[in-house]
Design a protein around this motif. Structure first.
Motif, PDB file in Angstrom:
ATOM      1  N   LEU A  76      -7.778  18.715  -2.876  1.00 12.14           N
ATOM      2  CA  LEU A  76      -7.804  18.169  -1.520  1.00 12.14           C
ATOM      3  C   LEU A  76      -9.058  17.343  -1.249  1.00 12.14           C
ATOM      4  CD1 LEU A  76      -6.288  21.085   0.579  1.00 12.14           C
ATOM      5  CD2 LEU A  76      -5.153  19.151  -0.515  1.00 12.14           C
ATOM      6  N   ILE A  77     -10.239  17.838  -1.641  1.00 16.57           N
ATOM      7  CA  ILE A  77     -11.464  17.094  -1.342  1.00 16.57           C
ATOM      8  C   ILE A  77     -11.548  15.781  -2.138  1.00 16.57           C
ATOM      9  CG2 ILE A  77     -14.000  17.162  -1.421  1.00 16.57           C
ATOM     10  CD1 ILE A  77     -13.823  20.077  -0.548  1.00 16.57           C
ATOM     11  N   PRO A  78     -11.319  15.814  -3.465  1.00 18.11           N
ATOM     12  CA  PRO A  78     -11.387  14.543  -4.200  1.00 18.11           C
ATOM     13  C   PRO A  78     -10.410  13.495  -3.671  1.00 18.11           C
ATOM     14  CG  PRO A  78     -11.290  16.386  -5.723  1.00 18.11           C
ATOM     15  CD  PRO A  78     -11.090  16.945  -4.362  1.00 18.11           C
ATOM     16  N   LEU A  79      -9.220  13.928  -3.235  1.00 13.77           N
ATOM     17  CA  LEU A  79      -8.220  12.959  -2.777  1.00 13.77           C
ATOM     18  C   LEU A  79      -8.362  12.650  -1.290  1.00 13.77           C
ATOM     19  CD1 LEU A  79      -5.099  14.253  -4.706  1.00 13.77           C
ATOM     20  CD2 LEU A  79      -6.348  12.138  -5.114  1.00 13.77           C
ATOM     21  N   ASP A  80      -9.362  13.271  -0.655  1.00 13.20           N
ATOM     22  CA  ASP A  80      -9.610  13.051   0.768  1.00 13.20           C
ATOM     23  C   ASP A  80      -8.387  13.440   1.618  1.00 13.20           C
ATOM     24  OD1 ASP A  80     -11.152  12.441   2.873  1.00 13.20           O
ATOM     25  OD2 ASP A  80     -10.659  10.294   2.890  1.00 13.20           O
ATOM     26  N   LEU A 116      -4.598  18.319   5.054  1.00 11.78           N
ATOM     27  CA  LEU A 116      -3.431  19.065   4.575  1.00 11.78           C
ATOM     28  C   LEU A 116      -3.737  20.539   4.337  1.00 11.78           C
ATOM     29  CD1 LEU A 116      -1.732  16.734   1.934  1.00 11.78           C
ATOM     30  CD2 LEU A 116      -0.948  17.296   4.227  1.00 11.78           C
ATOM     31  N   ARG A 117      -5.011  20.933   4.600  1.00 13.06           N
ATOM     32  CA  ARG A 117      -5.401  22.276   4.145  1.00 13.06           C
ATOM     33  C   ARG A 117      -4.564  23.392   4.763  1.00 13.06           C
ATOM     34  NH1 ARG A 117      -9.219  20.198   7.527  1.00 13.06           N
ATOM     35  NH2 ARG A 117      -9.995  21.462   9.246  1.00 13.06           N
ATOM     36  N   ASP A 177       0.831  -1.201   0.000  1.00 10.94           N
ATOM     37  CA  ASP A 177       0.000   0.000   0.000  1.00 10.94           C
ATOM     38  C   ASP A 177       0.867   1.253   0.000  1.00 10.94           C
ATOM     39  OD1 ASP A 177      -1.985   1.771   0.170  1.00 10.94           O
ATOM     40  OD2 ASP A 177      -2.377   1.475   2.327  1.00 10.94           O
ATOM     41  N   LEU A 178       0.767   1.992  -1.069  1.00  8.23           N
ATOM     42  CA  LEU A 178       1.612   3.188  -1.182  1.00  8.23           C
ATOM     43  C   LEU A 178       0.833   4.468  -0.934  1.00  8.23           C
ATOM     44  CD1 LEU A 178       3.859   2.308  -4.244  1.00  8.23           C
ATOM     45  CD2 LEU A 178       4.519   2.403  -1.851  1.00  8.23           C
ATOM     46  N   SER A 179      -0.373   4.330  -0.365  1.00  7.23           N
ATOM     47  CA  SER A 179      -1.211   5.527  -0.240  1.00  7.23           C
ATOM     48  C   SER A 179      -0.628   6.539   0.734  1.00  7.23           C
ATOM     49  CB  SER A 179      -2.613   5.132   0.208  1.00  7.23           C
ATOM     50  OG  SER A 179      -2.537   4.565   1.496  1.00  7.23           O
ATOM     51  N   PHE A 180       0.273   6.072   1.620  1.00  6.48           N
ATOM     52  CA  PHE A 180       0.864   7.031   2.560  1.00  6.48           C
ATOM     53  C   PHE A 180       1.722   8.059   1.826  1.00  6.48           C
ATOM     54  CE2 PHE A 180       4.132   3.873   1.985  1.00  6.48           C
ATOM     55  CZ  PHE A 180       5.316   4.588   2.022  1.00  6.48           C
ATOM     56  N   LEU A 181       2.086   7.753   0.568  1.00  9.33           N
ATOM     57  CA  LEU A 181       2.900   8.691  -0.215  1.00  9.33           C
ATOM     58  C   LEU A 181       2.074   9.827  -0.792  1.00  9.33           C
ATOM     59  CD1 LEU A 181       5.375   6.433  -2.213  1.00  9.33           C
ATOM     60  CD2 LEU A 181       5.923   8.151  -0.500  1.00  9.33           C
ATOM     61  N   GLU A 182       0.749   9.656  -0.729  1.00  8.89           N
ATOM     62  CA  GLU A 182      -0.126  10.618  -1.390  1.00  8.89           C
ATOM     63  C   GLU A 182       0.078  12.040  -0.865  1.00  8.89           C
ATOM     64  OE1 GLU A 182      -4.182   9.603  -0.957  1.00  8.89           O
ATOM     65  OE2 GLU A 182      -4.581   9.727  -3.105  1.00  8.89           O
ATOM     66  N   ALA A 183       0.025  12.184   0.483  1.00  8.30           N
ATOM     67  CA  ALA A 183       0.117  13.526   1.070  1.00  8.30           C
ATOM     68  C   ALA A 183       1.440  14.217   0.717  1.00  8.30           C
ATOM     69  CB  ALA A 183      -0.085  13.438   2.570  1.00  8.30           C
ATOM     70  N   PRO A 184       2.591  13.567   0.988  1.00  9.35           N
ATOM     71  CA  PRO A 184       3.844  14.242   0.634  1.00  9.35           C
ATOM     72  C   PRO A 184       3.910  14.591  -0.851  1.00  9.35           C
ATOM     73  CG  PRO A 184       4.295  12.219   1.845  1.00  9.35           C
ATOM     74  CD  PRO A 184       2.818  12.290   1.672  1.00  9.35           C
ATOM     75  N   LEU A 185       3.397  13.704  -1.694  1.00  8.48           N
ATOM     76  CA  LEU A 185       3.462  13.977  -3.132  1.00  8.48           C
ATOM     77  C   LEU A 185       2.602  15.181  -3.505  1.00  8.48           C
ATOM     78  CD1 LEU A 185       3.527  10.434  -4.776  1.00  8.48           C
ATOM     79  CD2 LEU A 185       5.328  12.167  -4.727  1.00  8.48           C
ATOM     80  N   ILE A 186       1.436  15.280  -2.883  1.00 11.72           N
ATOM     81  CA  ILE A 186       0.560  16.421  -3.175  1.00 11.72           C
ATOM     82  C   ILE A 186       1.227  17.722  -2.750  1.00 11.72           C
ATOM     83  CG2 ILE A 186      -1.590  17.555  -2.458  1.00 11.72           C
ATOM     84  CD1 ILE A 186      -2.063  15.441  -4.482  1.00 11.72           C
ATOM     85  N   ILE A 187       1.787  17.706  -1.509  1.00  8.74           N
ATOM     86  CA  ILE A 187       2.479  18.912  -1.016  1.00  8.74           C
ATOM     87  C   ILE A 187       3.622  19.265  -1.963  1.00  8.74           C
ATOM     88  CG2 ILE A 187       3.865  19.864   0.856  1.00  8.74           C
ATOM     89  CD1 ILE A 187       1.135  19.623   1.826  1.00  8.74           C
ATOM     90  N   ALA A 188       4.420  18.239  -2.288  1.00  7.64           N
ATOM     91  CA  ALA A 188       5.564  18.484  -3.176  1.00  7.64           C
ATOM     92  C   ALA A 188       5.075  19.003  -4.519  1.00  7.64           C
ATOM     93  CB  ALA A 188       6.362  17.200  -3.360  1.00  7.64           C
TER      94      ALA A 188
END
Lengths: 371, 197
Positions: free
Chosen positions: B67-71, B75-76, A2-13
């Motif tokens: 942010l909303i679509p990706l839940d 992070l807001r 499961d690589l979903s934990f990478l989602e947040a850092p990737l979005i920020i980056a």
């Protein structure tokens, strides 16, 4: 996995990256002023330069050095120049250093002006003569307990100066002082010795440049010098020269007097008043006595304000202004006189008062305005 | 669900009844420190308004489409701050080039806006109250104008205070805080007009 934990850092980056990219692109478009033309002194000199940096640095990268004691931080107010084309109203960072008249004449602090468009400037012609020289310290000599005489070898370069002008030394960062600092000192050597430069530097407690010179500067070390600057020089007429100095204010007069002797201007009457507190603050007495011997119209008056018993002093005592007043009234006759001053602002003020009381008008009194 | 409020109503409400400064007490630091003269207060008020509108619009888009679509709603905070900082940076560069006069008038105030909490506050209110895009724009514009109005009013009052016999212990920030308190009470008087939460 499961690589979903990478989602947040990737979005920020990703978001940060997009904005960084937009800023970088915007920067290259918005801050690209292209090549602009600086027209100096009505087209006497035309420079094509890259826009975007401040005028002081732009000019120095083209080999034109405006005087600057703080190195472009906007804290000395020395780098003034007249800009005749429109560069907008004066900035809050400039106004403390400008008089009303200067503002009306479009005098600006060149370190605060960003070069964005073609500019027309007026600078004194003598500034074309200013060079940045990598010099080498030949000797450092204590002339009093707090004044050092430093001789720089210009290593093949020469400076073309009129006696009375000053040089700026570039002090590198040391200890807690970050970045280089520039300070101005009058040249005490003779203009004919143009391959070297002698400065008298008095220790100012807490002073960045003077502390460096007194405690860190070594013989044989290299040091950047910029100059010559200034318009303090002797006049070329037959009036009596009344020179007053204290401490390291000796420097320009040493240069001027020996230049006059060398050029055979010994027909002119010169009175040189030098003030010190005690004998231990007094220096170059031999050189001045020697000068008196070779030049009958030259009179050196040394005065101590607080002579100590061990000084065994038989010369004038008291404040230099009182001594000056006495001589102006009693010994110097009615011939037209001119005043030449070098010392602290307080001393210059006091001398101005004494001289005007004795009939020397303010436009006949000359001095450098730096402390 | 977006609340059913007309955007113009939201505009009036955010200027007067729920003034970002005097009802929500956001953006106080620059409010207190830059309100000593009217000219600077005016420059800062204008800059805050412009930055508010631009960042609110950008933040709304990022919230809605990323942010909303990706839940990733949690992070807001960090995303909003990145957007605000980047916007201020870009705005500074553009103003410097396009209008040097305005750039000078704003001076140091423009970069200071990055850390003005009213900007982040508006972005967060917009999210909590689920405003639509139009509502967000009007809310941000109203909040900016409200902030501008409040700082101009305080600057004007401070000009009077300079000539008033203020007791020694209250001089400086003390009397300014009192003044702000009174202003806040006066603004509460508007609250019967429209009520928006």
């Amino acid at each position: 996995m499961d690589l979903s934990f990478l989602e947040a850092p990737l979005i920020i980056a990703g978001i940060t990256g997009v904005f960084a990219g937009v800023i970088a692109i915007l920067d290259s478009i918005v801050n690209n002023y292209g090549t602009v033309t600086l027209s100096i002194n009505g087209g006497k000199k035309e420079l094509s330069v890259e826009g975007g940096t401040n005028l002081l640095n732009t000019l120095s990268s083209e080999g034109i050095y405006l005087p600057s004691a703080c190195g472009g931080r906007g804290s000395c107010g020395a780098c003034k120049c007249q800009i005749t084309s429109d560069v907008g109203p004066h900035l809050p960072t400039e106004t403390p250093y400008l008089t009303k008249e200067e503002m009306k004449d479009n005098i600006r602090l060149s370190c605060q002006i960003k070069v964005k468009t073609d500019l027309n400037l007026q600078i004194p012609d003598s500034l074309f003569n200013v060079k940045q020289i990598k010099s080498k310290v030949v000797t450092i000599k204590d002339v009093t307990h707090d004044i050092k005489e430093v001789v720089f070898d210009l290593q093949g370069e020469t400076i073309d100066f009129v006696a009375g002008m000053y040089m700026q030394i570039v002090v590198p960062g040391y200890g807690k002082i970050k970045g280089s600092t520039q300070r101005a000192y009058s040249i005490s050597s003779n203009p004919s010795d143009n391959g070297m430069c002698e400065l008298l530097i008095r220790l100012v407690p807490g002073g960045i440049a003077t502390t460096y010179v007194h405690e860190h500067l070594q013989q044989g070390q290299e040091m950047e010098l910029i100059g010559p600057f200034g318009d303090f020089e002797r006049t070329m007429d037959d009036t009596i020269m009344v020179c007053v100095a204290g401490g390291s204010g000796m420097a320009p007069f040493k240069s001027i007097l020996f230049d006059m002797l060398e050029k055979g201007e010994t027909g002119r009457e010169v009175w040189y008043f030098f003030g010190a507190r005690t004998l231990k603050d007094f220096f170059y007495m031999d050189q001045m006595k020697e000068l008196e011997k070779q030049w009958s119209n030259f009179h050196f008056i040394g005065a101590l304000s607080e002579p100590q018993p061990e000084d065994d002093w038989d010369g004038e005592t008291g404040l230099i202004t009182d001594v000056l007043d006495k001589y102006l009234k009693e010994k110097m006759g009615d011939k037209k006189k001119q005043g030449f001053l070098c010392g602290s602002p307080g001393m210059i003020n006091a001398c101005n008062n004494v001289m005007t009381d004795n009939g020397i008008t303010l436009d006949q009194i000359f001095y450098d305005k730096f402390a | 669900m977006a609340p059913d409020i007309h955007p113009l109503m939201l505009l009036v409400a955010s200027i007067f009844t729920s003034n970002i400064l005097l009802a929500n007490f956001l953006g106080m630091c620059s409010f207190i420190s830059i309100s000593k003269d009217i000219k600077s207060a005016n420059g800062l008020g204008m800059a805050v308004t412009v930055v508010l509108v631009i960042t609110a619009a950008l933040n709304w888009a990022i919230l809605k489409y990323v942010l909303i679509p990706l839940d990733l709603l949690y992070l807001r905070y960090i995303v909003f701050i990145i957007v605000i900082a980047a916007t201020v940076q870009m705005l500074e560069m553009i103003i410097d080039r396009v209008s040097p006069g305005l750039y000078m008038a704003l001076g140091i105030f423009l970069p200071l806006i990055t850390v003005n909490c009213a900007i982040l506050g508006v972005a967060l209110f917009m999210e909590i109250r689920s405003y639509t895009f139009t509502q967000t724009l009007f809310f941000a514009l109203g909040s900016g104008l409200g902030w501008w109005l409040a700082i101009m009013a305080l600057a004007a009052i401070q000009k009077k205070i300079q000539k008033a016999p203020v007791p020694a212990g209250l001089q400086g920030p003390g009397i300014v805080l009192f003044t702000i308190g009174f202003m806040a009470m006066a603004f509460i008087g508007f609250s019967g007009m429209v009520n928006v939460q």
